[in-house]
Design an enzyme around this catalytic site. Structure first.
Site, PDB file in Angstrom:
ATOM      1  N   ASP A  38      25.845  42.663  41.684  1.00 10.57           N
ATOM      2  CA  ASP A  38      25.722  41.727  40.566  1.00 10.57           C
ATOM      3  C   ASP A  38      24.352  41.051  40.642  1.00 10.57           C
ATOM      4  O   ASP A  38      23.591  41.246  41.588  1.00 10.57           O
ATOM      5  CB  ASP A  38      26.849  40.701  40.564  1.00 10.57           C
ATOM      6  CG  ASP A  38      26.856  39.833  41.805  1.00 10.57           C
ATOM      7  OD1 ASP A  38      25.859  39.820  42.539  1.00 10.57           O
ATOM      8  OD2 ASP A  38      27.863  39.158  42.041  1.00 10.57           O
ATOM      9  N   SER A  39      24.037  40.259  39.648  1.00 13.45           N
ATOM     10  CA  SER A  39      22.697  39.682  39.559  1.00 13.45           C
ATOM     11  C   SER A  39      22.536  38.419  40.381  1.00 13.45           C
ATOM     12  O   SER A  39      21.415  37.973  40.628  1.00 13.45           O
ATOM     13  CB  SER A  39      22.375  39.353  38.101  1.00 13.45           C
ATOM     14  OG  SER A  39      23.176  38.259  37.650  1.00 13.45           O
ATOM     15  N   GLY A  40      23.648  37.810  40.800  1.00  8.05           N
ATOM     16  CA  GLY A  40      23.575  36.525  41.495  1.00  8.05           C
ATOM     17  C   GLY A  40      23.628  35.337  40.568  1.00  8.05           C
ATOM     18  O   GLY A  40      23.690  34.193  41.032  1.00  8.05           O
ATOM     19  N   GLY A  61      31.161  35.363  31.690  1.00  9.30           N
ATOM     20  CA  GLY A  61      31.551  34.044  31.216  1.00  9.30           C
ATOM     21  C   GLY A  61      33.022  33.904  30.906  1.00  9.30           C
ATOM     22  O   GLY A  61      33.421  32.982  30.182  1.00  9.30           O
ATOM     23  N   ASP A  80      36.448  43.524  38.441  1.00 10.82           N
ATOM     24  CA  ASP A  80      36.269  43.099  39.831  1.00 10.82           C
ATOM     25  C   ASP A  80      36.751  41.671  39.991  1.00 10.82           C
ATOM     26  O   ASP A  80      36.808  40.906  39.022  1.00 10.82           O
ATOM     27  CB  ASP A  80      34.791  43.165  40.246  1.00 10.82           C
ATOM     28  CG  ASP A  80      34.034  41.925  39.772  1.00 10.82           C
ATOM     29  OD1 ASP A  80      33.735  41.045  40.607  1.00 10.82           O
ATOM     30  OD2 ASP A  80      33.772  41.805  38.549  1.00 10.82           O
ATOM     31  N   CYS A 108      56.400  50.986  48.564  1.00  6.23           N
ATOM     32  CA  CYS A 108      54.940  51.052  48.667  1.00  6.23           C
ATOM     33  C   CYS A 108      54.560  51.976  49.815  1.00  6.23           C
ATOM     34  O   CYS A 108      55.122  51.898  50.912  1.00  6.23           O
ATOM     35  CB  CYS A 108      54.359  49.660  48.891  1.00  6.23           C
ATOM     36  SG  CYS A 108      52.549  49.653  49.136  1.00  6.23           S
ATOM     37  N   CYS A 160      51.512  52.153  51.238  1.00  2.94           N
ATOM     38  CA  CYS A 160      50.315  51.717  51.959  1.00  2.94           C
ATOM     39  C   CYS A 160      50.597  51.625  53.456  1.00  2.94           C
ATOM     40  O   CYS A 160      51.758  51.571  53.895  1.00  2.94           O
ATOM     41  CB  CYS A 160      49.802  50.393  51.424  1.00  2.94           C
ATOM     42  SG  CYS A 160      50.620  48.908  52.066  1.00  2.94           S
ATOM     43  N   CYS A 173      52.851  48.644  54.583  1.00  2.00           N
ATOM     44  CA  CYS A 173      54.272  48.742  54.241  1.00  2.00           C
ATOM     45  C   CYS A 173      54.972  49.873  54.985  1.00  2.00           C
ATOM     46  O   CYS A 173      56.181  49.807  55.240  1.00  2.00           O
ATOM     47  CB  CYS A 173      54.429  48.930  52.731  1.00  2.00           C
ATOM     48  SG  CYS A 173      54.029  47.438  51.780  1.00  2.00           S
ATOM     49  N   HIS A 221      47.227  45.854  51.788  1.00  2.00           N
ATOM     50  CA  HIS A 221      48.300  46.020  50.806  1.00  2.00           C
ATOM     51  C   HIS A 221      47.849  45.617  49.405  1.00  2.00           C
ATOM     52  O   HIS A 221      48.113  46.332  48.426  1.00  2.00           O
ATOM     53  CB  HIS A 221      49.523  45.205  51.205  1.00  2.00           C
ATOM     54  CG  HIS A 221      50.565  45.163  50.127  1.00  2.00           C
ATOM     55  ND1 HIS A 221      51.464  46.187  49.915  1.00  2.00           N
ATOM     56  CD2 HIS A 221      50.806  44.238  49.154  1.00  2.00           C
ATOM     57  CE1 HIS A 221      52.214  45.900  48.870  1.00  2.00           C
ATOM     58  NE2 HIS A 221      51.847  44.724  48.390  1.00  2.00           N
TER      59      HIS A 221
END
Length: 373
Positions: free
Chosen positions: A92-94, A215, A265, A303, A305, A308, A334
């Site tokens: 990202d740009s910060g 935003g 994200d 699940c 994963c 689990c 998880h």
């Protein structure tokens, strides 16, 4: 540079399924991107991220610029080599961090002068500096420098902020030199539809490889977010990827997909994991609670994963209460696995034409706002 292939779009909603082609591999979309703020996704190794199916993760320009420094990372061979990640990366740009973490800052047309949240030292970031930093980091996708205005703000402030962001985007475009990186612009404009339209139209005219909507997820209501996305999405090129920044809960993810977004994200899944909360298909499980002290079920039934398959709620609760690192690692694993699985299910429903039914099913479930037991 990246390329985007749109495979299918839902006829009843804006939901899209595609492939993001990068120099470090193909990324199926829609996709949730784990956040590696300081060149690491907290509590996870790169190998574990690959196990859950992550093909694209984030690095944070603001934090990496301050520590350890972009020059050092460039000396190490770039961010991919520095953090031992051979799949796609976005930095990202910060901009968001400058405005959210720095108490003392001065915004001017040239850029932003601020004091580090680490040691109080003074720094200046301009569009040109942000491009130089991100080019040193070497991510596949880099973001234009923007001003993330606080919510709520007066219309006049948002208008000036949005227009400054547009001017900064053009400066970023002109100062970008690496041909193997793709620069995304960020649509701003607060909760004002006309300002969002102005921002989107001017940025699209500059022909960026991709577009983000910034935003949002800053305190506004879900209805306000939906209105912004419904305003902006039709103005963005269908052949380019669309990135909704800062969204990481299942309900917001599926709502964003339904309104034409491809990439998402958020730090929330890893942050709440470290606070002892697991995300499941049925809601949130606050595994720290005493009710789970003798609960020998997995975090989520069914699940697959690692957490689990091998550990119980009782054991993980014990680890969390004892501040054992393994507990934080298991809840984090998880949560990220759950979101990866969720996005895969959404993508498959778009490709098979069943997304509207899946959307109705989950919206009804999310509407109950219940914790699981």
């Amino acid at each position: 540079m990246i390329k985007f292939t749109l495979l299918k779009q839902c006829g009843q909603t804006g939901a899209r399924a595609g492939i993001l082609h990068t120099r470090h591999g193909d990324v199926p979309t829609p996709v949730f991107m784990p956040v590696g703020t300081q060149a690491a996704v907290k509590a996870m190794s790169p190998e574990e991220l690959k196990e859950i199916g992550a093909g694209l993760i984030l690095g944070n320009t603001y934090h990496l610029y301050l520590r350890p420094g972009h020059e050092l990372i460039a000396e190490a061979g770039g961010l991919h080599r520095f953090m031992n990640w051979d799949r796609a990366l976005l930095t990202d740009s910060g901009g968001f961090q400058v405005f959210s973490l720095s108490r003392l800052r001065r915004i001017e047309e040239a850029g932003v002068t601020f004091r580090s949240h680490i040691d109080g030292s003074e720094h200046t970031l301009s569009p040109e500096k942000v491009m130089a930093v991100q080019e040193a980091l070497g991510a596949d996708i880099i973001m234009a420098f923007d001003e993330c205005a606080p919510y709520p703000s007066e219309r006049e402030y948002i208008r000036e902020s949005m227009r400054r962001t547009t001017r900064w985007a053009l400066r970023c475009l002109k100062s970008k030199h690496r041909a193997d990186q793709s620069l995304f612009a960020i649509v701003q404009g607060g909760m004002y539809p006309d300002l969002r339209r102005e921002s989107a139209r001017e940025l699209v005219a500059m022909d960026f490889p991709g577009y983000a909507v910034g935003g949002l997820s800053v305190g506004e209501s879900p209805e306000q977010m939906h209105q912004v996305l419904e305003t902006v999405a039709p103005l963005l090129p269908s052949e380019k990827p669309r990135y909704l920044m800062g969204v990481g809960t299942a309900d917001y993810l599926i709502e964003g997909v339904a309104r034409g977004m491809d990439m998402f994200d958020c730090v929330l899944p890893t942050r709440i994991a470290r606070n002892g909360t697991a995300m499941t298909s049925y809601g949130y499980l606050t595994v720290r609670n005493a009710a789970f002290a003798r609960d020998f079920r997995p975090l989520e039934e069914g699940c697959a994963c690692y957490a689990c398959r091998h550990y119980t709620r009782a054991y993980i609760r014990h680890l969390l209460k004892a501040n054992e690192i393994l507990g934080f690692r298991l809840t984090t694993y998880h949560n990220l696995h759950m979101l990866a699985r969720f996005m895969t299910r959404i993508r498959e429903s778009i490709l098979t034409g069943t997304f509207p039914a899946l959307y109705r099913y989950y919206i009804a479930r999310f509407g109950r706002k219940e914790d699981v037991d």
